[in-house]
Design a protein around this motif. Structure first.
Motif, PDB file in Angstrom:
ATOM      1  N   VAL A 131      32.845  25.585  28.355  1.00  0.00           N
ATOM      2  CA  VAL A 131      32.811  24.691  27.313  1.00  0.00           C
ATOM      3  C   VAL A 131      32.368  25.334  25.934  1.00  0.00           C
ATOM      4  CG1 VAL A 131      31.152  22.698  26.443  1.00  0.00           C
ATOM      5  CG2 VAL A 131      31.899  22.813  28.985  1.00  0.00           C
ATOM      6  N   GLU A 132      33.269  24.768  24.917  1.00  0.00           N
ATOM      7  CA  GLU A 132      33.045  25.471  23.665  1.00  0.00           C
ATOM      8  C   GLU A 132      32.423  24.569  22.553  1.00  0.00           C
ATOM      9  OE1 GLU A 132      37.068  27.353  23.181  1.00  0.00           O
ATOM     10  OE2 GLU A 132      36.096  29.161  23.908  1.00  0.00           O
ATOM     11  N   GLY A 133      32.644  23.254  22.953  1.00  0.00           N
ATOM     12  CA  GLY A 133      32.110  22.352  21.831  1.00  0.00           C
ATOM     13  C   GLY A 133      32.169  20.948  22.344  1.00  0.00           C
ATOM     14  N   VAL A 134      31.109  20.137  21.715  1.00  0.00           N
ATOM     15  CA  VAL A 134      30.853  18.779  21.886  1.00  0.00           C
ATOM     16  C   VAL A 134      31.113  18.028  20.610  1.00  0.00           C
ATOM     17  CG1 VAL A 134      28.846  17.452  22.499  1.00  0.00           C
ATOM     18  CG2 VAL A 134      29.000  19.538  23.294  1.00  0.00           C
ATOM     19  N   GLU A 135      32.023  16.756  20.755  1.00  0.00           N
ATOM     20  CA  GLU A 135      32.276  16.038  19.767  1.00  0.00           C
ATOM     21  C   GLU A 135      32.094  14.682  20.042  1.00  0.00           C
ATOM     22  OE1 GLU A 135      36.385  16.521  18.769  1.00  0.00           O
ATOM     23  OE2 GLU A 135      36.134  18.442  18.038  1.00  0.00           O
ATOM     24  N   PRO A 136      31.071  13.931  19.448  1.00  0.00           N
ATOM     25  CA  PRO A 136      30.876  12.529  19.574  1.00  0.00           C
ATOM     26  C   PRO A 136      31.965  11.936  19.073  1.00  0.00           C
ATOM     27  CG  PRO A 136      28.766  13.590  18.728  1.00  0.00           C
ATOM     28  CD  PRO A 136      29.998  14.488  18.515  1.00  0.00           C
ATOM     29  N   ALA A 137      32.254  10.679  19.728  1.00  0.00           N
ATOM     30  CA  ALA A 137      33.488  10.019  19.498  1.00  0.00           C
ATOM     31  C   ALA A 137      33.193   8.517  19.751  1.00  0.00           C
ATOM     32  CB  ALA A 137      34.721  10.516  19.962  1.00  0.00           C
ATOM     33  N   GLY A 187      30.656  29.391  21.168  1.00  0.00           N
ATOM     34  CA  GLY A 187      31.350  28.467  20.787  1.00  0.00           C
ATOM     35  C   GLY A 187      30.466  26.930  20.694  1.00  0.00           C
ATOM     36  N   LEU A 188      29.898  26.766  21.790  1.00  0.00           N
ATOM     37  CA  LEU A 188      28.944  25.749  22.116  1.00  0.00           C
ATOM     38  C   LEU A 188      27.730  25.798  21.144  1.00  0.00           C
ATOM     39  CD1 LEU A 188      28.264  23.160  23.570  1.00  0.00           C
ATOM     40  CD2 LEU A 188      27.608  24.101  25.568  1.00  0.00           C
ATOM     41  N   SER A 189      27.162  26.981  21.179  1.00  0.00           N
ATOM     42  CA  SER A 189      26.038  27.209  20.068  1.00  0.00           C
ATOM     43  C   SER A 189      26.474  26.638  18.817  1.00  0.00           C
ATOM     44  CB  SER A 189      25.573  28.565  20.294  1.00  0.00           C
ATOM     45  OG  SER A 189      24.257  28.947  19.914  1.00  0.00           O
ATOM     46  N   GLU A 194      26.546  22.713  14.290  1.00  0.00           N
ATOM     47  CA  GLU A 194      27.534  21.961  13.248  1.00  0.00           C
ATOM     48  C   GLU A 194      27.270  20.386  13.454  1.00  0.00           C
ATOM     49  OE1 GLU A 194      31.328  22.821  14.470  1.00  0.00           O
ATOM     50  OE2 GLU A 194      31.390  24.679  13.309  1.00  0.00           O
ATOM     51  N   LEU A 195      26.566  19.835  14.765  1.00  0.00           N
ATOM     52  CA  LEU A 195      26.107  18.511  14.803  1.00  0.00           C
ATOM     53  C   LEU A 195      24.757  18.192  14.286  1.00  0.00           C
ATOM     54  CD1 LEU A 195      27.251  18.025  18.671  1.00  0.00           C
ATOM     55  CD2 LEU A 195      28.397  16.830  16.589  1.00  0.00           C
ATOM     56  N   GLY A 196      24.183  19.072  13.699  1.00  0.00           N
ATOM     57  CA  GLY A 196      22.823  19.090  12.896  1.00  0.00           C
ATOM     58  C   GLY A 196      21.596  19.630  13.860  1.00  0.00           C
ATOM     59  N   PHE A 197      21.567  20.217  15.032  1.00  0.00           N
ATOM     60  CA  PHE A 197      20.837  20.547  15.652  1.00  0.00           C
ATOM     61  C   PHE A 197      20.233  21.868  15.129  1.00  0.00           C
ATOM     62  CE2 PHE A 197      23.037  17.900  18.859  1.00  0.00           C
ATOM     63  CZ  PHE A 197      21.860  17.148  19.381  1.00  0.00           C
ATOM     64  N   SER A 198      18.824  22.043  15.246  1.00  0.00           N
ATOM     65  CA  SER A 198      18.145  23.122  14.881  1.00  0.00           C
ATOM     66  C   SER A 198      18.024  24.186  16.106  1.00  0.00           C
ATOM     67  CB  SER A 198      16.750  23.030  14.484  1.00  0.00           C
ATOM     68  OG  SER A 198      16.038  24.164  14.317  1.00  0.00           O
ATOM     69  N   GLN A 374      13.442  17.616  19.399  1.00  0.00           N
ATOM     70  CA  GLN A 374      14.954  16.914  19.154  1.00  0.00           C
ATOM     71  C   GLN A 374      15.381  16.068  20.169  1.00  0.00           C
ATOM     72  OE1 GLN A 374      17.490  19.696  16.547  1.00  0.00           O
ATOM     73  NE2 GLN A 374      16.104  21.177  17.676  1.00  0.00           N
ATOM     74  N   ILE A 375      14.619  16.071  21.230  1.00  0.00           N
ATOM     75  CA  ILE A 375      14.689  15.111  22.289  1.00  0.00           C
ATOM     76  C   ILE A 375      13.631  14.027  22.577  1.00  0.00           C
ATOM     77  CG2 ILE A 375      16.254  16.776  23.683  1.00  0.00           C
ATOM     78  CD1 ILE A 375      13.828  17.286  25.371  1.00  0.00           C
ATOM     79  N   SER A 376      13.961  12.869  23.192  1.00  0.00           N
ATOM     80  CA  SER A 376      12.883  12.203  23.696  1.00  0.00           C
ATOM     81  C   SER A 376      12.326  12.128  25.079  1.00  0.00           C
ATOM     82  CB  SER A 376      13.496  10.662  23.360  1.00  0.00           C
ATOM     83  OG  SER A 376      14.326  10.245  24.682  1.00  0.00           O
ATOM     84  N   SER A 377      11.578  11.402  25.540  1.00  0.00           N
ATOM     85  CA  SER A 377      11.038  11.743  26.831  1.00  0.00           C
ATOM     86  C   SER A 377      12.097  11.245  28.064  1.00  0.00           C
ATOM     87  CB  SER A 377       9.815  10.537  27.082  1.00  0.00           C
ATOM     88  OG  SER A 377       8.731  10.918  26.049  1.00  0.00           O
ATOM     89  N   THR A 378      13.250  10.637  27.545  1.00  0.00           N
ATOM     90  CA  THR A 378      14.205  10.369  28.642  1.00  0.00           C
ATOM     91  C   THR A 378      15.109  11.757  28.796  1.00  0.00           C
ATOM     92  OG1 THR A 378      15.833   9.895  27.021  1.00  0.00           O
ATOM     93  CG2 THR A 378      14.241   8.169  28.113  1.00  0.00           C
ATOM     94  N   LEU A 379      15.045  12.783  27.892  1.00  0.00           N
ATOM     95  CA  LEU A 379      15.843  13.979  27.623  1.00  0.00           C
ATOM     96  C   LEU A 379      17.028  13.842  26.848  1.00  0.00           C
ATOM     97  CD1 LEU A 379      14.917  16.141  30.907  1.00  0.00           C
ATOM     98  CD2 LEU A 379      13.812  15.749  28.972  1.00  0.00           C
ATOM     99  N   GLU A 380      17.185  12.650  26.237  1.00  0.00           N
ATOM    100  CA  GLU A 380      18.283  12.195  25.254  1.00  0.00           C
ATOM    101  C   GLU A 380      17.973  12.641  24.006  1.00  0.00           C
ATOM    102  OE1 GLU A 380      21.125   8.216  24.603  1.00  0.00           O
ATOM    103  OE2 GLU A 380      18.886   8.121  25.258  1.00  0.00           O
ATOM    104  N   THR A 381      18.856  13.235  23.401  1.00  0.00           N
ATOM    105  CA  THR A 381      18.638  13.713  21.920  1.00  0.00           C
ATOM    106  C   THR A 381      18.401  12.467  21.058  1.00  0.00           C
ATOM    107  OG1 THR A 381      21.180  13.743  21.628  1.00  0.00           O
ATOM    108  CG2 THR A 381      20.049  15.872  22.624  1.00  0.00           C
ATOM    109  N   LYS A 382      17.592  12.914  20.096  1.00  0.00           N
ATOM    110  CA  LYS A 382      17.262  11.724  19.333  1.00  0.00           C
ATOM    111  C   LYS A 382      18.273  11.164  18.078  1.00  0.00           C
ATOM    112  CE  LYS A 382      12.466  12.799  19.379  1.00  0.00           C
ATOM    113  NZ  LYS A 382      11.200  13.350  18.526  1.00  0.00           N
ATOM    114  N   SER A 383      19.351  12.356  17.920  1.00  0.00           N
ATOM    115  CA  SER A 383      20.310  12.120  16.907  1.00  0.00           C
ATOM    116  C   SER A 383      21.610  11.626  17.611  1.00  0.00           C
ATOM    117  CB  SER A 383      20.572  13.462  16.268  1.00  0.00           C
ATOM    118  OG  SER A 383      21.055  14.515  17.105  1.00  0.00           O
TER     119      SER A 383
END
Length: 646
Positions: A131-137, A187-189, A194-198, A374-383
């Motif tokens: 996996v080289e990338g993640v794109e919200p769509a 690539g994934l890093s 690019e998605l704004g994660f620190s 950057q995650i919630s207690s459900t392990l879902e990212t906040k952004s």
């Protein structure tokens, strides 16, 4: 494999899991078992559930976590029960809160058994791709790979382990790798940035592996497995009749009354070992600036131990066989990134290893992780809604911690797909809740590892009662079947019923004196109920059975809990009161719209930390470093005002 996919440019699923380590396997199995069409992507299908470091499962807190995974319907406990070469109960001389199982795995069989489980699971596809990338769509998330295929799903779980921009270091050598023999995911890093994660860097390490044929076991101390049956899973024991005879290179290697096991062996370093390391410390990447990431303080490299504990004349190492049919031995306690020539000289300075050959050199690995604020207690990212993170990507270390997070992420991804409320574990429910709450409320300065000391309610979170605590939760989300749930509930009813019976059963002092003496316990000075007798330090339920006052039809598990509940009743009640007091704060949620900047008098440090972590409840807010009771009082007042003005 289930399904009838046609090769398209983009293939659609409901849940996609990236990475097939311990977190990824649990996440994928949970989502598929909850009815979601699930895809598990891994860069190498031969490395499913790989144990790149220690070939073991369990230990204090970690063993508790494995039992909780099992109680919820996860797979790790059943998999290690099928494939362990040795198992022991640790801390038997201490209280029940810190007792835990630890098993040595046949690391190859462990991975193959898990791969077999994945391949047979309905609703689950397993594919090999980098996996080289993640794109919200829109309402989906697209996954880009190194092949011509792309995948999309309503929810995605990243369980990348140490592969994000991973770098292996041994002495002066450094190569890009997620772990030995696997590519790094650069690539994934970059995609996450690019998605704004620190992203930040952490470090971990492994020791050299030795050839058992070159070890002098006569100069070691034997560490045998348990003589009585022990298993992690609350389900029926697995069939192990097809296990091979243990490798003859290991002395005293074989039969116990209930299962074949291979022992481990204890050795120690000496002054010669320490001098070799000190003389070459300038060549150690940890000390010459080659490594940037922070390593685990509780599991330091051997060169770090020698530097920090200069007054110690020796350190313990354990020789841990890696399987039934291999001569490869893991040198537990010798994590190192020293140059290869120094590693060999260091190992051979120990009497039992004077002629030892190293099969694989130890190495350090440095990698990216996503700070879990950057995650919630459900392990879902906040952004990014629908994107979940689990395992070492959240800054944790250890197979068990990863598996626990993977299970929670898989459950919550499936619940999100089905439009249901997410599942959040409380600190008083289990070590799973303790771990996730720590991640989302505390700033990581080193890889996170579970300890029993992290749990303030640890007497309630024992390994023996994990099914009573969490099987109803597993049943509710659909991972536990009705038969198993009913069996747990039946046992729940038998414990207070047996304690009630014992409270009405009288032991007559005059009639039991001789029997007490025969069993080596002091005679009673007066008549006593069986329950009062069981509270005595020298008493046990087993003794009650021998004296004729126990219930021979009571299961062993129930008998253990009757004894613990009786002996520790006062302490348990105190912790239950603490839970109820804290529950009020845990149930008061902080809305996402709440503005900390508007609170007059709130200290700058508290405001900064609260905005960074965005706690979901007042309980979480109170545990954030830098937030004082005075800050909490201000928050509670302003939160009430804000609600009244809505």
């Amino acid at each position: 494999m289930p399904g009838d996919d046609t090769i398209n440019s983009t293939m659609s699923y409901e849940v996609i899991v990236v990475g097939a380590g311990h977190a990824g396997c649990e996440a994928a199995l949970a989502a598929a078992r909850m009815g979601c069409r699930t895809l598990l992507l891994t860069m190498n299908l031969d490395n499913v559930a790989l144990m790149p470091c220690n070939p073991s499962i369990g230990g204090p807190a970690k063993g508790h976590l494995v039992r909780e995974i099992d109680a919820l319907g996860g797979e790790m406990a059943r998999n290690i029960d099928k494939t362990f070469i040795q198992i022991r109960m640790l801390n038997t001389g201490k209280g029940p809160a810190v007792q835990a199982l630890r098993a040595q795995a046949d690391k190859k069989r462990y991975g193959l058994a898990m791969k077999h489980t994945l391949e047979r699971q309905p609703n689950l596809h397993v594919k090999q791709a980098l996996v080289e990338g993640v794109e919200p769509a829109g309402n989906t998330i697209k996954i880009l790979t190194d092949t011509d295929l792309a995948f999309e799903a309503k929810t995605v779980i990243l369980t990348t382990g140490t592969s994000l921009a991973g770098r292996i270091i041994t002495g002066e050598k450094s190569i890009a790798a997620g772990r030995a023999g696997e590519n790094a995911a650069y690539g994934l890093s970059e995609s996450l940035r690019e998605l704004g994660f620190s992203l930040k860097r952490l470090k971990t390490g492994t020791p050299p592996r030795l050839d058992a044929k070159t070890i002098d076991f006569e100069k070691t101390t034997l560490q045998s497995g348990s003589d009585v049956p022990l298993y992690f899973s609350f389900a029926l024991p697995p069939d192990t009749s097809d296990f091979p005879v243990p490798n003859p290179v290991y002395p005293q290697n074989g039969l116990t009354p209930w299962r074949q096991q291979i022992p481990c062996y204890l050795i120690s370093t000496n002054e010669k070992t320490h001098q070799i390391i000190r003389s070459n410390i300038h060549r150690a990447p940890l000390f010459n600036g080659s490594i940037e990431g922070t390593g685990p303080r509780y599991c330091p490299s051997i060169e770090d131990k020698i530097f920090k504990f200069a007054d110690k004349s020796s350190h313990q190492f354990f020789l841990e066989p890696e399987g039934w049919e291999t001569s490869e031995v893991y040198l537990q306690g010798a994590n190192t990134s020293l140059p290869e020539d120094v590693q060999l000289e260091m190992v051979r300075s120990i009497p039992a290893l004077e002629n030892t050959e190293i099969i694989r050199m130890g190495y350090a690995i440095e990698y990216d992780y996503v700070p879990p604020s950057q995650i919630s207690s459900t392990l879902e990212t906040k952004s990014i809604p629908g994107l979940f993170l689990a395992g070492q990507i959240n800054g944790t270390t250890g197979y068990e911690e990863a598996a626990g997070q993977g299970l929670v992420a898989g459950i919550n991804a499936a619940l999100k797909v089905n439009g249901k409320q997410p599942l959040v574990f409380r600190r008083d429910q289990g070590y799973i809740g303790v771990m996730i709450d720590d991640l989302v409320t505390k700033e990581l300065t080193e890889p996170y590892r579970l300890f029993t000391s992290r749990a303030e309610y640890r007497l309630l979170l024992r390994h023996d009662n994990a099914d009573l605590r969490l099987t109803p939760v597993g049943y509710e989300v659909g991972l536990i079947d009705k038969e198993r749930y009913d069996a747990v509930e039946a046992r729940r009813r038998t414990i207070p019923a047996e304690m009630e019976r014992l409270s009405k059963t009288v032991i007559v002092a005059e009639k039991t004196g001789d029997e007490m003496e025969q069993h080596g316990v002091p005679q009673l000075g007066r008549n006593s109920t069986a329950l009062e007798f069981l509270r005595r330090p020298e008493a046990s339920y087993e003794l009650l059975l021998a004296l004729g006052f126990g219930n021979p039809e009571l299961s062993r598990d129930a008998a253990v809990q009757v004894e613990i509940e009786t002996k520790y009743r006062g302490y348990i009640e105190k912790q239950e009161v603490m839970v109820q007091r804290m529950r009020k704060l845990e149930e008061k949620r902080i809305p996402v719209w709440f503005e900390y900047d508007e609170i007059t008098g709130l200290r700058y440090e508290a405001c900064f930390k609260l905005k960074e972590f965005r706690p979901q409840t007042l309980g979480q807010a109170s545990r954030i470093d830098g937030v004082t009771p005075a800050d909490m009082a201000l928050i509670m007042v302003h939160l009430e005002r804000a609600r009244m003005n809505q």
